[in-house]
Design an enzyme around this catalytic site. Structure first.
Site: not given
Lengths: 602, 602
Positions: B441-443
């Protein structure tokens, strides 16, 4: 089709690293040569390609489950049992006279490895049948052998091992399943067994359960446990099958290995369950441990096979998926360039090399154990004793390292795919779920670690460990003959000295009589030993590869040998140094995990 | 009901360790006092007990899925959106004038943490809506705010962030979704977005997608990306809703977090999708990064909450399950004794303490980041700059440590249950599957690690790092005032020096211009930094606990403070020494993962 295994890697390890030829020289294996092994490996690969790999995802998507008193499994299990039998893979290591192919353990490990890499949900049905038949062959009467083994080797009947009970779990001394002697020499069996892998399905006409139970009046604890063959259907005088009061109560639904049923069996609910004693009374646990020890190696191999398959799936993705750009000398990226394949990103290469280093190192450890098993089998006297002890000291590590680090390996494989790795569209998530059970199967990592530190390290007064160190020393010396490998041999030698200090420290604790403290960090001792022993295997592989590069005599490509040496360097650079932290942790004096006099955990 | 969180632990960290009172002293929070926070925490716990935890397993067993052009999610999502809104939890940190409660970030983190520990499959629906609304509030025009934000805060409309595209993945510079200016000032949006969490379901009347897209003729790369608000239904002049050509193409089926939909959205297939520019053209990525940075902390918190819930589930099992016996002074076990609870086995205690050390340490790191965010918000000038940079340097670690080590934590929780941990009858396997996405998630962890080593370490010419070291130094000094903590402060100080050597070594590589080599082991650098920063948090917690034990002034029990100190000692004994191995690995000169001039990986 996606590739799930590199057969060249397997052959390199089997033939060049672990010298199968040397094993085959012994009289027991006079009917087998390298060529026939090679052909067998190809046949098993073809079989796995055709029958096992194609239904692997499907077995996960259509889990085994309980229905109407039985277990529904994937129909391919039928084909798999039959064709495995036709290939001679059930009991492949048994003597000819017991219906086997008398293959070396190394070869049986290799064939199972290929099948499991293709489909770890399917292979257990065959392998447990093989293991159960092996117990009867080793310890059963001729009558038991004649009654059960042929049908098991033909794949018509399945076999299981029934140890665990709801109240006992890992603590086998608490088994309460009872066996009451009957006048005809058989026993009336009564009890519940849980977590029974491959315990029931419609594709075998019968199942032969190898059940641990307590004869009425037997001593408490593990010394009062006997082993029984308890068929699902007993054989009538006319040769037919009659229900033997073995009821299938349920199938555990699990996070992974969903295609491989895990049953709850109830024996003798109607007082009509017959069992036949295998071997002598009260010796059941020692017999079962033959199967268990083999099963522990098999668990290590199984975990390795999943890590292998996951590696190849993530490698394929990394070679096909363009994303991002390489960083320039300026420190910037050039957005006008085409995207690069992700395999060109160092972090992705690191994750791939870590997987490769773990799974190939694990495989080598498993084959090393198999080689010791073979040598123990064919040798006699002091030599046999030595190999037997080498096998025993290696067993908990060969079970645990692949199970624990295999999980790390698959985890990195999933990460290579990013978000796709988490999605059902890709297979990585299945490997991630499937492999989780291997650190629990056949004795958890905690149990294996107690065995390693608490028993194996002192086995035969420490002689087993000395023998193991001699084996490693031999590899160090071999590596030392190559200038380029000398630094790595030096590193491993130094780490081994640190480990010796740790062991001396722990033995000092044991001498104070505080055994609980002595064993409290056994799992970390296992982590340390696993990394050291796999480093040893990597050095062994690298020495063989280096030799082959020099002489040009190997059967692999030059590139393959260079890869082997590269991966050894990776393992020594990225994994071996972690031993330093463990060495420090294992010498702590803090006693933080003992319950006496400490704070509660909340 | 099973417990999934320890509220006392949360309160201890919030009030005593991270000094919420100090934050509340600022004018922005004049309407809030500790008592009202306390009441809010209780309300959220009650709400979570009643509405979130009971459907947690069910959301997994009945996954979100695509059907007839929409996504079917668990009906409880409706209740959850509505009641969260009623409690003011959507946009709870927003200014009063924007419809928020103007709560400190620390408090918002705490409330989200409670809800996520109860049900990590449900919370995203609310939290993403909050984040999307936050972007509009921060950067959108008054008209955009008026149009969308109130309906989002009331839970009637959902919000999402739409970054990822099939060909781009982590590489945002390759986004191709297009935005063509129209005469009315809006844009025609066209493109595919994948992995859109909470992207569609029937329990919101509308969705406001915050979409990254490229205005026709925009520069290549990340400098040409703009941010648009693109509703599923656009608002007609009469105030009604009109379909805005946003089609739901699919819902990704996943290994975990199955109740939280992950959609594939198609914008403008019929050339009738309107989007409204948020802020200025070509600045979209920097805006999105506001949300992204908050989202990263949220991901760290989410992973922590799962590790917390898994810990409590395994703790409960360990306290109830009898199995095996303690080893005697003789080195034997006495089978005639009753079985002991497994929590009394040192290996089980080790696994429990490891979990506790990881999840509480993670929580402290997350709250530390939140405290910096609050202090940045309420301060000005140089002070604001300092807090802002402290937040930024901590963010990738606060995202990654909980995601990576949280996995280890849950893994140990599952292992405590043995075979049952792998079975669907117990919840551990769900936590094990759910938490896996947090490292993506998110990078991904790789991306966060590049950010930490490649950007954050040198941010503001290294000043951010200096500020961080000052913060740690303050904790070391505080700990040094307690005789019993001095050795631990000394250990951390020494490890920090080692880390400084590592960084100097790596900066030397950067100076040669070989940036690829410089960053190649960034993930291991992250592993090292994560352990160091969590050690810092543990020392901070221990110092507060020690002080409270001495003064008797704390709000927790003496036993709780002793547990805190015990767990700190555990972390320093079992985790911190692992930094030694990483320090060695990070200084290797082998260049084994660079692609140039090296062997292929096969």
């Amino acid at each position: 089709m996606s590739e799930y295994i590199n057969m060249d890697t397997l052959r390199f390890q089997l033939f060049e690293v672990h010298g199968l030829a040397g094993v085959l020289e012994h009289a027991r294996f006079s009917e087998i040569d390298l060529e026939s092994v090679d052909l067998l490996l190809d046949s098993v690969k073809d079989f796995s390609d055709a029958e096992l790999y194609p239904c692997f995802r499907e077995m996960d998507e259509q889990p085994a489950h309980y229905k109407d008193g039985g277990i529904v499994v994937h129909p391919q299990v039928k084909t798999f049992m039959q064709q495995s039998a036709e290939l001679g893979l059930i009991g492949s290591g048994f003597d000819f006279e017991d219906g086997g192919l008398q293959l070396p353990e190394m070869v049986s490990q290799a064939t199972s490895y290929i099948m499991e890499a293709a489909n770890n949900n399917a292979t257990g049905y065959v392998l447990l049948t093989s293991g159960a038949a092996g117990l009867i062959v080793s310890f059963g009467s001729q009558e038991l052998k004649d009654t059960y083994v042929p049908k098991m080797l033909s794949g018509e009947w399945g076999g299981t091992m029934c140890l665990t009970e709801p109240q006992a779990g890992s603590s086998l001394s608490d088994i309460v399943t009872s066996a009451t002697p009957k006048e005809d020499g058989s026993y009336r069996i009564k009890g519940h067994k849980i977590f029974i892998s491959g315990g029931d399905h419609e594709y075998c006409d019968n199942f032969v359960h190898l059940v641990l139970a307590r004869i009425d009046g037997a001593p408490a604890g593990t010394r009062g446990i006997s082993l029984f063959a308890v068929p699902k259907h007993r054989i009538t005088e006319g040769g037919g099958l009659h229900p033997n009061d073995v009821r299938t109560e349920a199938d555990y639904q699990k996070m992974g290995q969903k295609g491989y049923c895990t049953t709850h069996l109830v024996f003798g609910e109607d007082e009509d369950c017959y069992g036949w004693l295998v071997g002598e009374p009260h010796k059941g646990l020692s017999y079962m441990f033959q199967m268990m020890n083999e099963a522990r190696i098999a668990v290590g191999r199984g975990a390795t096979s999943i890590a292998c398959a996951a590696y190849h799936a993530s490698l394929q993705y990394a070679k096909e998926r363009p994303q991002g750009r390489k960083i320039q000398q300026s420190g910037q990226k050039d957005a006008s360039q085409d995207q690069t394949l992700i395999i060109n990103h160092p972090d992705v290469r690191r994750m791939l090399l870590l997987q490769k280093a773990i799974y190939e190192g694990s495989l080598s450890l498993v084959l090393q154990a198999a080689q010791y098993a073979d040598m123990a089998h064919v040798s006699t006297g002091a030599e046999k004793d030595r190999y037997q002890h080498l096998l025993e000291i290696l067993t908990p590590v060969a079970k645990t390292y692949p199970a624990e680090k295999g999980r790390t390996s698959v985890d990195n494989g999933l990460q290579v795919l990013g978000g796709y790795g988490f999605c059902n569209d890709f297979v990585l998530q299945q490997y991630y779920r499937d492999i989780r059970i291997y650190a629990i199967y056949e004795g958890t990592t905690g149990i294996q670690s107690l065995d390693l530190l608490g028993r194996k390290m002192q086995m035969k007064g420490g002689q087993a460990l000395k023998w193991l160190m001699e084996e490693i020393q031999e590899t160090l010396e071999q590596a030392m003959t190559h200038e380029s490998l000398r630094p790595y041999a030096g590193q491993l030698g130094q780490r081994l000295k640190q480990a010796e200090h740790v062991l001396n420290h722990l033995m000092g604790v044991a001498k104070t009589g505080n055994f609980e403290l002595f064993l409290s960090d056994a799992t970390l001792f296992m982590e340390m030993m696993g990394t050291l022993l796999v480093s040893w295997q990597w050095l062994k592989m690298a020495a063989v590869a280096q030799e082959a590069l020099l002489t040009g005599n190997g059967s692999q490509t030059q590139e393959a040998y260079r890869q082997t040496i590269h991966t050894m360097r990776f393992f020594f650079t990225y994994e071996l140094p972690r031993v330093g932290g463990l060495v420090e942790i294992l010498q702590n004096q803090e006693q933080l995990t003992l319950s006496e006099g400490l704070v509660e955990i909340a």
